[in-house]
Design a protein around this motif. Structure first.
Motif: not given
Lengths: 188, 140
Positions: A165-188
């Motif tokens: 669960v801890l590993s999935r949480l860390a990876r999920a947040q990393m992925k979420l941030r990768e998805i969010l950056l272009p949505l927010m108009g920022k460079e990854p």
């Protein structure tokens, strides 16, 4: 939002009455847990019409399994498990019908046609980004943040080792941030 | 280098949720002190986690509870009907079993009283030897 407003004794009493077919007892179980179920189902599926149907089905399945439920877990935990299973089934059904991609594209299209202010709404973007996560990552985010369970409780609900669960949480947040950056108009 | 950077980011994300090993923690802190990018990412992750926790409470439409209860009533009455049919069937077969046993016992008793007028074959479709063996059992 991890639990209901019911204490353990009241929960036991309501369970017994609900098993005996008491409508008021079941109604109280529904009203004190519907937000918890809504967070799980809507977190997994998004705010879509099917979410309410799945929500209803959660309580009906709970009713059908009442005679098997011996109170070894809290009602909230048991309902969350049912809600997750049904939401994952719904996602599988969508995937089968190849609607998942269409729904994602629709979500993005909607965001591009809304006002700039709405576009900047980070919460809205977060909810959109959540829908793009793989379901195994989405479920840990939903339980940990939207339902407010601890990582240990999340592990118990998902019946997974805490390390996973801890590993999935860390990876999920990393992925979420990768998805969010272009949505927010920022460079990854 | 990319892998190294990836593992470092993973470490950073893990640090929000769990207690890192002292060695890992020291490594992360050392790099955080020297990397502006990682510091920015740490702050961004903190904000993202905050936003996730602050998402307004979810709820279904106001009539959700009523719709669930409507379905509950249907389900409960269906279950009630199924239960009463099950009960009817089991009581019917229980009665049938009692009657069958009583008739069989009665036939055996009559046979005793009439002194084997009716052969055991006629009553139980069993040969005389089986019947005699049964009668020789200690509980008869």
């Amino acid at each position: 939002m991890t639990g209901s407003t019911l204490d353990l004794e009241r929960e036991k009493e309501l369970l017994q009455r609900a098993r005996d077919g008491d409508e008021e007892a079941f109604r109280e179980i529904v009203s004190s847990h519907q937000r918890q179920v809504a967070a799980t189902v809507m977190g997994m599926l998004g705010n879509c019409p099917e979410a309410e149907d799945v929500g209803q089905e959660v309580f009906i399945q709970f009713f059908r399994s009442l005679h098997r439920f011996r109170g070894e877990a809290r009602i909230a935990t048991y309902l969350t498990r049912i809600a997750l299973n049904l939401a994952v089934n719904e996602l599988r059904r969508r995937k089968k019908e190849k609607q998942m991609l269409a729904a994602g594209a629709e979500g993005l299209f909607m965001s591009s046609t809304t006002s700039l202010e709405e576009k900047k709404d980070s919460r809205r973007l977060l909810q959109q980004a959540l829908q793009q996560l793989d379901s195994r990552f989405r479920e840990v985010i939903v339980l940990r943040f939207l339902n407010g369970y601890s990582s240990e409780e999340t592990a118990r609900i998902l019946k997974l080792p805490l390390g996973t669960v801890l590993s999935r949480l860390a990876r999920a947040q990393m992925k979420l941030r990768e998805i969010l950056l272009p949505l927010m108009g920022k460079e990854p | 280098m990319i892998i190294k950077k990836k593992s470092l980011r993973y470490l950073l994300y893990r640090s929000f949720e769990e207690k890192l090993k002292p060695k890992e923690e020291a490594r992360l802190n050392r790099i955080l002190e020297n990397s502006l990018d990682l510091k920015k990412e740490k702050e961004a992750v903190r904000q993202m986690r905050q936003m996730l926790s602050d998402i307004p409470e979810f709820d279904f439409s106001p009539d959700f509870g009523e719709r669930v209860m409507r379905r509950w009533r249907e389900e409960a009455s269906r279950e009630g009907r199924a239960r009463s049919f099950d009960e009817y069937l089991s009581s019917f077969f229980l009665k049938l079993a009692y009657i069958g046993t009583a008739v069989a016992l009665l036939l055996v008793i009559i046979n005793f009283i009439l002194g084997d007028v009716l052969s055991s074959e006629e009553i139980l479709f069993a040969s005389d030897s089986v019947y005699e063996t049964l009668l020789n059992l200690p509980f008869f």
